[in-house]
Design a protein around this motif. Structure first.
Motif, PDB file in Angstrom:
ATOM      1  N   VAL A 236       0.892  -1.246   0.159  1.00 32.95           N
ATOM      2  CA  VAL A 236       0.068   0.108  -0.114  1.00 32.95           C
ATOM      3  C   VAL A 236       0.938   1.024   0.090  1.00 32.95           C
ATOM      4  CG1 VAL A 236      -1.644   1.380   1.423  1.00 32.95           C
ATOM      5  CG2 VAL A 236      -2.123  -1.022   1.234  1.00 32.95           C
TER       6      VAL A 236
ATOM      7  N   LEU B  50       2.484   1.667  -3.398  1.00 27.24           N
ATOM      8  CA  LEU B  50       1.139   2.229  -4.268  1.00 27.24           C
ATOM      9  C   LEU B  50       1.070   3.666  -4.168  1.00 27.24           C
ATOM     10  CD1 LEU B  50      -0.527   0.492  -6.184  1.00 27.24           C
ATOM     11  CD2 LEU B  50      -2.493   0.912  -4.364  1.00 27.24           C
TER      12      LEU B  50
ATOM     13  N   PHE C 148       1.788   6.450  -6.999  1.00 27.19           N
ATOM     14  CA  PHE C 148       0.570   7.406  -7.571  1.00 27.19           C
ATOM     15  C   PHE C 148       0.268   8.864  -6.946  1.00 27.19           C
ATOM     16  CE2 PHE C 148      -1.240   4.583 -10.667  1.00 27.19           C
ATOM     17  CZ  PHE C 148      -0.944   3.396 -10.057  1.00 27.19           C
ATOM     18  N   LEU C 149       1.034   9.164  -5.950  1.00 36.46           N
ATOM     19  CA  LEU C 149       0.786  10.463  -5.328  1.00 36.46           C
ATOM     20  C   LEU C 149       2.154  11.123  -4.929  1.00 36.46           C
ATOM     21  CD1 LEU C 149      -1.712   9.919  -2.264  1.00 36.46           C
ATOM     22  CD2 LEU C 149      -2.022  11.273  -4.615  1.00 36.46           C
TER      23      LEU C 149
END
Lengths: 276, 253
Positions: free
Chosen positions: B171, B174, B178-179
């Motif tokens: 997590v 991820l 993406f951020l």
């Protein structure tokens, strides 16, 4: 081995129906085993949904800057992502748990177990267990495909949907063949673990392959057939269907299937167990 | 202090040699790290064509990724699960030194294997950066490397409570992808989200050092954010470690 088992030992009489029955039994056994780890399932499910959400987010941001990427609109790219998640989910559920890090099984001699079963070795090596939470990824894929189809401006006919389903099945066969071929490398080079590269190459399927430069596009169609997993099926449902598409996929998947079996058989014949 | 440096040198040397034995595996890891930047670059080059900045930015992302790679969920969490961690408690140094040394050795290998790729890419894409940018980027990259280790280590410590440490670290990765500016360069995000993302640790770990290397980073804000997050995570690591060790029970002999 004695009494009733002599009948099962005749390998030549294995028929498809029996294989399907065994597959279902293995599936049920796996689910029963894994369902007791409820936290695992919930957590992995959440992780999957987060991953799908992140994918959708980045597609959305890309399309705030442009109307089309390589001829694909936002809705069409969403359908492609859904297809990718669908096939990826099927692979992660049924195939990955068995063939990932296969090299370890070869060097430890665990393949002996598979050789002794009264079913084709490649069948049991590919399907003996499953990850039930992968179904969440499959479901998420379906939801995303439907979402994309609702927003797409293309007419959806029954022919489109049929060919789309057909190509997804073929794409899954190609993914399986490729996974088996990659895992078989362990019989020749037990020191190399190619699972990481396989997982990495899979990522190229997230977007339409026409965004990549030509040499990469050809690589992803003919050498590492990632294109058949997401781009080609999605193309059938959101763009005009040319009859060459499903024929192409059929030929490639048949070739891939045969190639995988040949490579596997050659590899198994080289297999010498780990001595005790 | 000199003792610690000597210990770290010995560990790094040992792990470096150990990973030399696994160099083909390390090669596949490097290949794995290059894929997401490549895919993201292809998408953005198609969506926003004609921006030479993009190729510079993504080569920078690749360099930063290889220099800040962290696999503590594979190296350290497994030690917690298997009970091997109890050996570490008997050593006369803080337990964190070993995973830190392994981390540095792994990163060294990633850089060594990846260096030819950087050079090829830099020449091929006609890198647009200046020597000044490179100099200013060095502290940013070093701090990103420290922060990435701290974050991954903290998440890997979840192994004290749950078997899901791989998922938890997943997590984290991820969110970083993406951020943090890898899948979507921050400059392309909607402005409200951009502002929000700038203050998250993910941008400090990957996007900001890449921007510094490419020459467009806002230096002082970025470096300050990195320092703030490093201090916060040092605190978090200490707290989580103390709480985790208290509940750690291993299979004894």
């Amino acid at each position: 081995m004695d009494n009733g088992s002599t009948k099962i030992c005749s390998r030549g009489s294995v028929n498809d129906l029996r294989l399907i029955k065994i597959f279902v039994l293995l599936l049920v056994a796996s689910i029963k085993r894994q369902i007791s780890y409820r936290t695992n399932m919930i957590f992995n499910g959440l992780l999957t949904i987060l991953g799908v959400g992140a994918g959708l987010f980045s597609i959305w941001v890309v399309f705030t800057h442009t109307q089309k990427i390589a001829g694909w609109t936002l809705a069409e790219t969403i359908v492609l992502l859904g297809t990718y998640q669908f096939v990826g989910g099927l692979v992660n559920t049924f195939i990955e748990p068995n063939l990932a890090f296969f090299q370890g099984k070869v060097t430890q001699g665990e393949v002996d177990d598979f050789l002794l079963r009264p079913v084709p070795t490649v069948f049991i090596a590919s399907f003996f267990t499953c990850n039930p939470w992968g179904f969440i990824q499959v479901l998420a894929g379906v939801v995303v495909i439907v979402l994309g189809c609702i927003f797409t401006k293309v007419e959806l006919t029954w022919i489109n949907i049929l060919i789309f389903t057909f190509q997804i099945v073929l794409g899954t066969v190609i993914a399986w063949s490729y996974r088996v071929a990659i895992a078989s490398l362990a019989f020749w080079a037990p020191g190399a673990e190619p699972s990481i590269i396989y997982d990495a190459l899979w990522q190229f399927g997230r977007y339409p392959i026409s965004i990549y430069p030509n040499f990469l596009k050809n690589l992803l169609t003919f050498v590492v057939p990632v294109a058949f997993i997401s781009t080609y099926p999605a193309r059938s449902i959101v763009h005009d269907v040319k009859w060459i598409y499903p024929v192409e996929s059929l030929v490639v998947s048949a070739l891939a299937f045969i190639a995988a079996l040949v490579i596997w058989r050659t590899g198994i014949s080289r297999y010498t167990s780990a001595t005790s | 202090m000199t003792n610690t440096i000597g210990i770290m040198q010995a560990y790094i040397h040992r792990y470096f040699l150990q990973w030399f034995a696994w160099r083909s595996f390390a090669f596949t890891l490097v290949a794995n790290q290059t894929v997401t930047p490549l895919v993201s670059f292809a998408v953005w080059a198609t969506a926003v064509p004609g921006l030479s900045y993009l190729s510079t930015y993504y080569v920078a992302i690749l360099v930063v990724k290889l220099m800040t790679v962290s696999y503590e969920n594979h190296t350290f969490s497994t030690r917690i699960f298997s009970g091997d961690l109890q050996d570490d408690f008997l050593r006369p140094h803080p337990v964190i030194l070993q995973p830190l040394a392994e981390n540095i050795a792994v990163r060294l290998w990633h850089v060594i294997i990846g260096l030819p790729i950087f050079i090829c890419l830099a020449l091929f894409s006609g890198l647009h950066t200046t020597f000044t940018h490179l100099i200013w980027a060095i502290p940013a990259v070093i701090m990103a490397a420290v922060l990435q280790f701290l974050v991954t280590y903290t998440l890997a410590l979840s192994a004290f409570w749950t078997e899901q440490s791989h998922g938890i670290v997943g997590v984290g990765q991820l969110l970083t992808t993406f951020l943090g500016g890898e899948a979507v360069p921050l400059a392309f995000m909607p402005s409200s989200l951009q502002l929000f993302a700038k203050f998250l640790p993910f941008h400090s770990m990957i996007g900001f050092p890449a921007e510094m290397l490419a020459g467009t980073g806002s230096t002082w804000i970025g470096i300050t954010m990195q320092m703030v997050w490093i201090v916060i995570f040092i605190g978090i690591v200490r707290v989580v470690w103390t709480m985790g060790v208290q509940r750690y029970a291993a299979v004894g002999a």
